[in-house]
Design an enzyme around this catalytic site. Structure first.
Site, PDB file in Angstrom:
ATOM      1  N   ALA A  72      16.844  39.913-104.088  1.00  0.00           N
ATOM      2  CA  ALA A  72      17.026  39.508-105.284  1.00  0.00           C
ATOM      3  C   ALA A  72      17.666  37.990-105.365  1.00  0.00           C
ATOM      4  O   ALA A  72      17.591  37.200-105.665  1.00  0.00           O
ATOM      5  CB  ALA A  72      17.074  40.118-106.183  1.00  0.00           C
ATOM      6  N   HIS A 198      14.375  46.430-100.875  1.00  0.00           N
ATOM      7  CA  HIS A 198      14.765  47.716-100.592  1.00  0.00           C
ATOM      8  C   HIS A 198      15.247  48.731-101.665  1.00  0.00           C
ATOM      9  O   HIS A 198      16.265  50.104-101.574  1.00  0.00           O
ATOM     10  CB  HIS A 198      15.852  47.363-100.445  1.00  0.00           C
ATOM     11  CG  HIS A 198      17.374  46.218-100.513  1.00  0.00           C
ATOM     12  ND1 HIS A 198      18.104  47.174-100.927  1.00  0.00           N
ATOM     13  CD2 HIS A 198      17.228  45.281-101.357  1.00  0.00           C
ATOM     14  CE1 HIS A 198      18.742  46.233-102.453  1.00  0.00           C
ATOM     15  NE2 HIS A 198      18.441  45.390-102.354  1.00  0.00           N
ATOM     16  N   CYS A 337      29.950  44.549-107.669  1.00  0.00           N
ATOM     17  CA  CYS A 337      29.822  42.860-108.187  1.00  0.00           C
ATOM     18  C   CYS A 337      28.956  42.642-109.395  1.00  0.00           C
ATOM     19  O   CYS A 337      28.404  41.627-109.238  1.00  0.00           O
ATOM     20  CB  CYS A 337      28.338  42.646-106.472  1.00  0.00           C
ATOM     21  SG  CYS A 337      28.580  42.934-105.286  1.00  0.00           S
TER      22      CYS A 337
END
Length: 387
Positions: A72, A198, A337
């Site tokens: 992504a 994923h 993140c």
């Protein structure tokens, strides 16, 4: 291991996903669009079939609008850097992952204006606050469908309608929702949809994509061989070739197709209901543990399958190590993140402990997880806490 890190990557995968990826490596091979032999044609059919499945899942205008990327993050970079130019203005939220925040910061340094709208982690982005940030030069709105830290779901359809009325393009980061929440790019007014393969799509790592609406043209991140128009030194203009130079990840795309088939066969509604019940049980259990603080939408509110907590007196990273080493429970701790999200939540700079179950998580694992957290909270309360 009891796996509660599906927001990072889903595990386990459906058996069909593993079989499809292994079958490509061991039995099929071939490079789509590059050769004239049977295995090359079959590889092309695999790619086309997965595009069609993605288009069906997201109600895309056509399979050719589905562009494969490695994740992504790459899809978001293609959308942002391929669409925005110096002098343009983009509006985003204060709950974004660095997959959005970092390329925007790089674009800001090149002359693109960026406005981050303060976003309550309990409720999500307010469309009225978003509209108040629009400028005459606003060209794009980019927001996550759901926060990877708090699980907060943004009102995508309302934002899409607002962008349509104002003639502004709309990019959605669906990292936490593709495959577990309904997404209809046409009904929701989404011009650009970035998604990983994923996570909740159950595909292998190294897969993802970008859905590009008709009428949206991007400068490609990479130029090179596409298997088409080889006589020209110019990059093709047509989709998807314009954005897919070089050899595609065929084992990954083959596995991704199997993951989407699994979702369509099981039914997105069933998957959503199962995960929502698991999250509700997890939150109910944590609510009974003294010293645990939960973040994001309150109990009973819609959220993505993500629960972030603090345990009084326990550093989140230390808690994650204890859960792994003593209880065989996998979680993610820290800033995930997403420092902007943690600033919005008031949990910067230590972060939180994040639990993200999946369709394959069992109620017994939920109970074991709550019991483990209760044991840690009790132990550290007895010690008086540590930093």
């Amino acid at each position: 291991m009891m796996y509660f890190d599906n927001a990072a990557t889903s595990w386990p995968k459906p058996h069909a996903v593993c079989d499809a990826a292994a079958s490509y490596l061991g039995e099929r091979g071939g490079n789509p669009g590059r050769s004239g032999h049977r295995m090359s044609f079959e590889a092309g059919q695999t790619v086309d079939a997965t595009r069609c499945l993605l288009a069906q899942l997201f109600n895309a205008p056509g399979p050719e609008r589905m562009i494969f990327t490695s994740n992504a993050t790459e899809a978001i970079n293609l959308a942002l850097k391929g669409f925005l130019s110096p002098g343009d203005h983009v509006v985003t939220s204060s709950m974004e992952h660095n997959a959005v925040a970092r390329p925007l910061e790089a674009l800001r340094a090149r002359g693109v204006g960026v406005t981050k709208v303060p976003t309550p982690p309990e409720r999500g982005l307010d469309p009225a606050a978003l509209e108040a940030a629009f400028l005459p030069e606003t060209k794009l709105v980019v927001v996550c469908h759901a926060s990877n830290v708090a699980g907060t779901i943004n009102p995508i359809a309302e934002i899409g309608e607002l962008c349509r009325r104002r003639g502004i393009a709309f990019l959605v980061d669906a990292a936490q929702t593709a495959g577990c929440l309904p997404i209809d790019v046409r009904a929701m007014g989404i011009d650009l949809l970035a998604f990983p393969g994923h996570k909740s799509l159950f595909g292998p790592q190294g897969t993802g994509g970008l859905c590009i609406a008709p009428g949206i043209a991007l400068d490609p991140l990479v130029e090179g061989g596409t298997g088409t128009e080889s006589e020209s030194l110019l990059q093709p203009e047509s989709c998807p070739e314009r954005y897919e130079s070089g050899t595609l990840n065929l084992p990954g795309i083959s596995g991704l197709g199997a993951g989407i088939r699994f979702i369509l066969d099981e039914g997105l509604k069933r998957i959503r209901e199962t995960e929502s019940a698991l999250v509700a049980s997890l939150m109910e259990g944590f609510a009974k543990v003294e010293g645990v603080t939960q973040h994001g939408p309150p109990s009973g509110a819609e959220r993505a399958p993500v629960v972030s907590i603090d345990i009084a007196g326990v550093d989140p990273l230390e808690a994650a190590v204890i859960l792994d080493s003593h209880f065989d429970i996998a979680v993610r701790a820290g800033l995930h993140c997403a420092p902007d999200a943690h600033r919005s939540m008031g949990t910067f700079s230590r972060g939180t402990i994040r639990f993200s179950p999946s369709f394959f998580t069992t109620p017994a694992e939920i109970d074991a997880c709550v019991e483990a957290v209760a044991t840690i909270a009790s132990e550290f309360a007895t010690r008086g806490g540590t930093r």
